[in-house]
Motif scaffolding. Structure first.
Motif, PDB file in Angstrom:
ATOM      1  N   CYS A   1     -53.278 -29.836 -43.901  1.00  0.00           N
ATOM      2  CA  CYS A   1     -54.108 -31.042 -43.958  1.00  0.00           C
ATOM      3  C   CYS A   1     -53.281 -32.150 -44.587  1.00  0.00           C
ATOM      4  CB  CYS A   1     -55.370 -30.800 -44.786  1.00  0.00           C
ATOM      5  SG  CYS A   1     -56.384 -32.299 -45.024  1.00  0.00           S
TER       6      CYS A   1
ATOM      7  N   ARG B   1     -52.096 -23.454 -41.656  1.00  0.00           N
ATOM      8  CA  ARG B   1     -52.828 -24.694 -41.382  1.00  0.00           C
ATOM      9  C   ARG B   1     -52.389 -25.747 -42.391  1.00  0.00           C
ATOM     10  NH1 ARG B   1     -58.621 -23.780 -42.306  1.00  0.00           N
ATOM     11  NH2 ARG B   1     -57.912 -22.095 -43.682  1.00  0.00           N
TER      12      ARG B   1
ATOM     13  N   VAL C   1     -57.333 -23.407 -50.937  1.00  0.00           N
ATOM     14  CA  VAL C   1     -56.056 -24.007 -50.538  1.00  0.00           C
ATOM     15  C   VAL C   1     -54.925 -23.303 -51.287  1.00  0.00           C
ATOM     16  CG1 VAL C   1     -54.660 -26.104 -50.584  1.00  0.00           C
ATOM     17  CG2 VAL C   1     -57.069 -26.225 -49.942  1.00  0.00           C
ATOM     18  N   ASP C   2     -53.889 -22.922 -50.560  1.00  0.00           N
ATOM     19  CA  ASP C   2     -52.787 -22.161 -51.154  1.00  0.00           C
ATOM     20  C   ASP C   2     -51.742 -23.030 -51.835  1.00  0.00           C
ATOM     21  OD1 ASP C   2     -53.404 -19.328 -50.176  1.00  0.00           O
ATOM     22  OD2 ASP C   2     -53.494 -20.483 -48.313  1.00  0.00           O
TER      23      ASP C   2
ATOM     24  N   LEU D   1     -62.399 -30.304 -47.284  1.00  0.00           N
ATOM     25  CA  LEU D   1     -61.856 -28.951 -47.125  1.00  0.00           C
ATOM     26  C   LEU D   1     -62.284 -28.059 -48.286  1.00  0.00           C
ATOM     27  CD1 LEU D   1     -59.324 -29.364 -49.316  1.00  0.00           C
ATOM     28  CD2 LEU D   1     -58.290 -30.429 -47.339  1.00  0.00           C
TER      29      LEU D   1
ATOM     30  N   GLN E   1     -54.952 -31.060 -39.761  1.00  0.00           N
ATOM     31  CA  GLN E   1     -56.037 -31.982 -40.055  1.00  0.00           C
ATOM     32  C   GLN E   1     -55.421 -33.260 -40.609  1.00  0.00           C
ATOM     33  OE1 GLN E   1     -58.809 -30.542 -42.998  1.00  0.00           O
ATOM     34  NE2 GLN E   1     -60.197 -32.293 -42.807  1.00  0.00           N
TER      35      GLN E   1
ATOM     36  N   HIS F   1     -53.121 -22.022 -46.098  1.00  0.00           N
ATOM     37  CA  HIS F   1     -53.714 -23.341 -45.914  1.00  0.00           C
ATOM     38  C   HIS F   1     -53.081 -24.269 -46.939  1.00  0.00           C
ATOM     39  CE1 HIS F   1     -57.645 -25.934 -45.602  1.00  0.00           C
ATOM     40  NE2 HIS F   1     -56.600 -26.509 -45.064  1.00  0.00           N
TER      41      HIS F   1
ATOM     42  N   ARG G   1     -54.617 -26.876 -35.944  1.00  0.00           N
ATOM     43  CA  ARG G   1     -54.045 -26.433 -37.223  1.00  0.00           C
ATOM     44  C   ARG G   1     -53.608 -27.587 -38.118  1.00  0.00           C
ATOM     45  NH1 ARG G   1     -49.536 -23.175 -37.294  1.00  0.00           N
ATOM     46  NH2 ARG G   1     -48.801 -23.667 -35.191  1.00  0.00           N
TER      47      ARG G   1
END
Length: 367
Positions: A159, A157, A225-226, A220, A188, A129, A186
């Motif tokens: 954002c 995914r 988050v990665d 989120l 945002q 993500h 996938r």
């Protein structure tokens, strides 16, 4: 006395430029265009790029001087053998010689000198993500990152939180909308306008530190988050970095790229006594040389007097094109807006901002 030795050269010469033909100039907004270059088959391996990298473009003046500017590649990385075309986004900067030329004079069929892709603000496709906070033309490298990631990795995914002045000033509006239509589950997408109200979505206003600190957890799961990618004006990137720090995001997960920094926000140079006589040994494209550093010169200036192919673009500590590994000696950097803390700790410096502190300094541009 200058000396020079050779060793096997890397496949791609760092500071080399090639003439590329302009295949298209597309108007994005009143003050921005997308320029597409055609890449001939024999140069496609040279221009193979990672999503998020940029190109240095050079224009020579009649008096022999030159203008160099860096612009991020906005297209996805899809061709393993190298791209047939390269597309960059250019926004008009007040008083900017190259951006004015690109918007008002550059036409299909013209040729431009283009350096091989560079930069470490990149994300190669992998599951996870990822989030980007961008402002204005900061969308350019992130568009390449997001489109490549979503096309190549079904378990990823993304954002995208973008800030623009008005809807009319938003670069790559249609391209981002198409990406959202292609990957609705996938991708945002969050749009914020600083000078115009929207019929739907977030209220207008700047994305400052306080607003981001409140907004991000509402959008989120921050802790999972990665990777975070911050790109755009210095103020926005700085605000986003501080917000993430306040939200306890590990520094190793945050990556940033700044397109321009005013002198007013530059840190005051650290005063360190310079040696009376100093020299720099530099390795570039497999060849090493040793040359004196004149009083007040940066290491890049000393190298350029003897190796005109040394890589650089902005000379302002922002683009990172002149990044080199400090093999030995000690240097003082005036400012650094391009290298990550991990890179500095590993021994990398910006040659355009580095002055010798010891009598002998050795740099390796090939690492």
């Amino acid at each position: 006395m200058a000396t020079q030795t050779d060793r096997p050269a890397p496949a791609v010469r760092h500071g080399a430029f090639h003439m590329l033909r302009v295949a298209a100039v597309d108007q994005l907004t009143d003050d921005s265009v997308a320029v597409t270059f055609a890449v001939p088959p024999e140069l496609r391996s040279t221009y193979r790029f990672l999503p998020g990298q940029h190109l240095a473009l050079r224009r020579r003046a009649v008096d022999g001087s030159e203008i160099r500017r860096t612009y991020s590649i906005c297209g996805p990385t899809l061709a393993p053998d190298g791209p047939e075309t390269l597309r960059v986004g250019v926004r008009l900067v007040e008083g900017g010689e190259f951006s004015t030329f690109a918007l008002k004079e550059l036409a299909v069929g013209d040729t431009v000198e283009v350096m091989a892709p560079a930069g470490r603000f990149v994300l190669e496709p992998k599951p996870g993500h990822f989030v980007a906070v961008v402002g204005g033309s900061g969308i350019t490298p992130v568009l390449s990152i997001a489109s490549t990631l979503l096309a190549h990795e079904p378990l990823a995914r993304f954002c995208l939180i973008r800030s623009d002045r008005t809807a009319a000033s938003t670069m790559f509006l249609e391209e981002v909308a198409d990406l959202k239509d292609r990957y609705p589950d996938r991708l945002q997408l969050v749009n914020v306008l600083s000078r115009e109200e929207q019929q739907a979505g977030l209220p207008s206003g700047r994305l400052d530190e306080a607003r981001l600190t409140e907004l991000l957890p509402a959008l989120l799961p921050v802790e999972s988050v990665d990777g975070w990618f911050l790109c755009g004006p210095f103020g926005l990137v700085q605000s986003a970095e501080r917000a993430l720090r306040a939200l306890a995001v590990p520094r190793s997960r945050v990556h940033q790229e700044i397109f321009h920094v005013d002198d007013a926000v530059s840190p005051a140079p650290v005063t360190v006594a310079a040696p009376a006589h100093s020299s720099v040994t530099a390795t570039l494209d497999g060849r090493s040389g040793t040359w004196p550093v004149e009083d007040g010169e940066t290491l890049l200036e000393a190298v350029l007097r003897n190796r005109g192919d040394a890589p650089y673009a902005c000379k302002g500590g922002v683009c990172g094109t002149c990044r080199a590994f400090l093999v030995s000696g000690e240097v003082r950097m005036d400012r650094n807006f391009a290298l990550e803390p991990e890179e500095v700790e590993a021994g990398f410096v910006l040659a355009c901002q580095s002055h010798p502190v010891t009598e002998q300094v050795e740099l390796d541009f090939d690492r």
